[in-house]
Motif scaffolding. Structure first.
Motif, PDB file in Angstrom:
ATOM      1  N   ILE A  54       0.672  -1.026  -0.178  1.00 48.22           N
ATOM      2  CA  ILE A  54      -0.004  -0.087  -0.087  1.00 48.22           C
ATOM      3  C   ILE A  54       0.913   1.511   0.192  1.00 48.22           C
ATOM      4  O   ILE A  54       2.708   1.010   0.600  1.00 48.22           O
ATOM      5  N   GLU A  55      -0.073   2.783  -0.556  1.00 42.66           N
ATOM      6  CA  GLU A  55       1.179   3.397  -0.289  1.00 42.66           C
ATOM      7  C   GLU A  55       0.313   4.875   0.344  1.00 42.66           C
ATOM      8  O   GLU A  55      -1.000   4.575   0.745  1.00 42.66           O
ATOM      9  N   ASN A 141      -7.828   5.364  -5.399  1.00 41.69           N
ATOM     10  CA  ASN A 141      -6.586   5.352  -4.665  1.00 41.69           C
ATOM     11  C   ASN A 141      -7.884   3.670  -3.643  1.00 41.69           C
ATOM     12  O   ASN A 141      -8.782   4.010  -3.370  1.00 41.69           O
ATOM     13  N   TYR A 142      -7.344   2.691  -3.786  1.00 41.70           N
ATOM     14  CA  TYR A 142      -8.191   1.413  -2.759  1.00 41.70           C
ATOM     15  C   TYR A 142      -8.148   1.622  -1.636  1.00 41.70           C
ATOM     16  O   TYR A 142      -6.863   1.163  -1.552  1.00 41.70           O
ATOM     17  N   SER A 143      -9.068   2.438  -0.722  1.00 38.20           N
ATOM     18  CA  SER A 143      -8.773   2.359   0.731  1.00 38.20           C
ATOM     19  C   SER A 143      -8.843   0.940   1.085  1.00 38.20           C
ATOM     20  O   SER A 143      -9.442  -0.315   1.238  1.00 38.20           O
ATOM     21  N   THR A 144      -7.526   0.676   1.812  1.00 42.88           N
ATOM     22  CA  THR A 144      -6.725  -1.009   2.396  1.00 42.88           C
ATOM     23  C   THR A 144      -6.292  -1.085   3.781  1.00 42.88           C
ATOM     24  O   THR A 144      -5.009   0.041   3.783  1.00 42.88           O
TER      25      THR A 144
ATOM     26  N   ILE B  35      -4.737  12.005  13.948  1.00 49.05           N
ATOM     27  CA  ILE B  35      -3.297  11.771  12.983  1.00 49.05           C
ATOM     28  C   ILE B  35      -3.403  10.118  12.277  1.00 49.05           C
ATOM     29  O   ILE B  35      -3.080   9.427  13.315  1.00 49.05           O
ATOM     30  N   ASP B  36      -4.635  10.045  11.909  1.00 49.35           N
ATOM     31  CA  ASP B  36      -3.931   8.507  10.802  1.00 49.35           C
ATOM     32  C   ASP B  36      -3.492   8.992   9.524  1.00 49.35           C
ATOM     33  O   ASP B  36      -4.644   9.770   8.357  1.00 49.35           O
ATOM     34  N   VAL B  37      -3.009   8.611   8.990  1.00 51.29           N
ATOM     35  CA  VAL B  37      -3.039   8.217   7.518  1.00 51.29           C
ATOM     36  C   VAL B  37      -3.685   7.422   6.503  1.00 51.29           C
ATOM     37  O   VAL B  37      -3.766   6.541   6.947  1.00 51.29           O
ATOM     38  N   ASP B  38      -4.182   8.420   5.643  1.00 50.98           N
ATOM     39  CA  ASP B  38      -4.509   7.063   4.246  1.00 50.98           C
ATOM     40  C   ASP B  38      -3.627   6.341   4.254  1.00 50.98           C
ATOM     41  O   ASP B  38      -2.655   6.808   3.418  1.00 50.98           O
ATOM     42  N   THR B  39      -3.843   5.250   3.815  1.00 49.71           N
ATOM     43  CA  THR B  39      -3.286   3.813   3.138  1.00 49.71           C
ATOM     44  C   THR B  39      -4.606   3.545   2.172  1.00 49.71           C
ATOM     45  O   THR B  39      -5.405   3.513   2.173  1.00 49.71           O
ATOM     46  N   GLY B  40      -3.593   2.691   0.748  1.00 54.55           N
ATOM     47  CA  GLY B  40      -4.479   2.704   0.166  1.00 54.55           C
ATOM     48  C   GLY B  40      -3.980   1.812  -1.269  1.00 54.55           C
ATOM     49  O   GLY B  40      -1.862   2.279  -1.737  1.00 54.55           O
TER      50      GLY B  40
END
Lengths: 150, 181
Positions: A54-55, A141-144, B35-40
């Motif tokens: 993931i990024e 972006n597929y949030s995962t 403070i949560d970073v969006d990941t995906g």
């Protein structure tokens, strides 16, 4: 021994507090900058899927969320799969392209984060993606969540 | 006499309360901050198709067809493949460099085409996409190690060297329109 005692008795016991407002202001400014005040009321249920590769998206201000999942109903019941953008459930999938196009005009670097329930079927996601293509918001972006390896 | 008295007054504004005000604001922002970073998994969609436009011709060997079907099975070029083998298959396909006539000519021509069906479970799709991204991440990491001697993640974001690695292994993922049914 007595020599040491004499020395410590002379020093002032006060911690200087004159710089405290500066420290507090610095913290304040940090939190003001990092805060995103808007929070949406989720009307659909979402369990995030997990993935390893993931990024991170650093620029939170560019993100627009689309939520896809079963509609929350009274009690712990869930209904059919629905699409939610901002605070409203979308009745007609075809309306998404206008909605997203307006957002795209405001922010051309828009990233659309798709938050999809992991049990959902992909058909709805496909429909939404088709609409996004029409709207011109191509960065998605597929949030995962990060997968935890056992 | 009155005037004289005034001039003697201290013109400063009391600054003692400032810290309290700042603390109050600080506590407010502390409470509302998350403070949560969006990941995906990031992806670039193809632009909307123009009418009466034929898709550009692509040689069959440069195209790797991945189909995720209703049962959640992954088919690569019509062969059922376990998800754990997807990564290796893609790496073989991309790095073929013209050796195997069934696989790609060169990494920059290789296209991974992903097709789904309407009832495909989202979870399986994400798992498969994860493997595809993983394959490209490993390839880019290898290229970065051999070119610059550092892992891909340590290259400067959107810098020149990152661009070079991306040019070696461009991520060409095509989302095919799904079948009905």
């Amino acid at each position: 021994m007595a020599h040491f005692e004499k020395k410590s008795a002379k020093t002032s016991q006060d911690v200087p507090t004159s710089a405290m407002p500066d420290v507090v202001f610095m913290l304040l400014i940090f939190f003001m900058v990092t805060t995103v005040l808007r929070e949406v009321n989720l009307q659909v249920q979402i369990n995030f899927a997990q993935a390893e590769n993931i990024e991170k998206i650093e620029q939170k201000r560019l993100i627009s969320y689309i939520y896809i999942g079963p509609e929350k109903q009274q009690g712990n019941q869930t209904g059919p799969t629905r699409v939610q953008i901002d605070d409203a459930l979308i009745e007609d999938i075809g309306a998404i392209r206008n909605l997203m196009y307006d957002k795209y005009k405001e922010q051309p670097k828009l990233i659309v984060s798709l938050r999809v329930n992991d049990e959902s079927e992909f058909g709805v996601v496909t429909d939404v993606q088709e609409e996004l293509r029409e709207a011109g918001t191509l960065r998605i972006n597929y949030s995962t969540k990060q997968e935890v390896n056992n | 006499m009155f005037n004289k008295n005034r001039q003697r007054e201290d013109p400063e504004v009391g600054g003692a309360g400032m810290a309290d005000i700042a603390f109050l604001l600080l506590i407010f922002f502390l409470l509302v901050t998350t403070i949560d970073v969006d990941t995906g998994i990031g992806l670039q969609l193809p632009p909307a198709p123009e009418e009466n436009q034929d898709p550009p011709p692509i040689k069959e060997r440069n195209l790797l067809n991945i189909l995720v079907n209703v049962q959640g099975l992954v088919m690569i070029d019509d062969e059922p493949t376990p998800i754990s083998e997807v990564k290796q298959t893609i790496k073989d396909f991309v790095t073929n460099r013209g050796q195997d006539p069934n696989l790609s000519d060169s990494p920059d021509k290789a296209i991974v085409s992903i097709k789904t069906q309407r009832q495909t479970p989202y979870k399986t799709y994400i798992n498969m996409l994860d493997e595809v991204m993983g394959a490209y991440a490993e390839l880019r990491n290898q290229a970065s190690q051999s070119e610059f001697g550092v892992p891909y993640s340590q290259l400067e974001d959107e810098g020149e060297r990152q661009q070079q690695v991306q040019d070696i292994y461009p991520k060409k993922i095509s989302i095919a329109e799904p079948d009905e049914g």
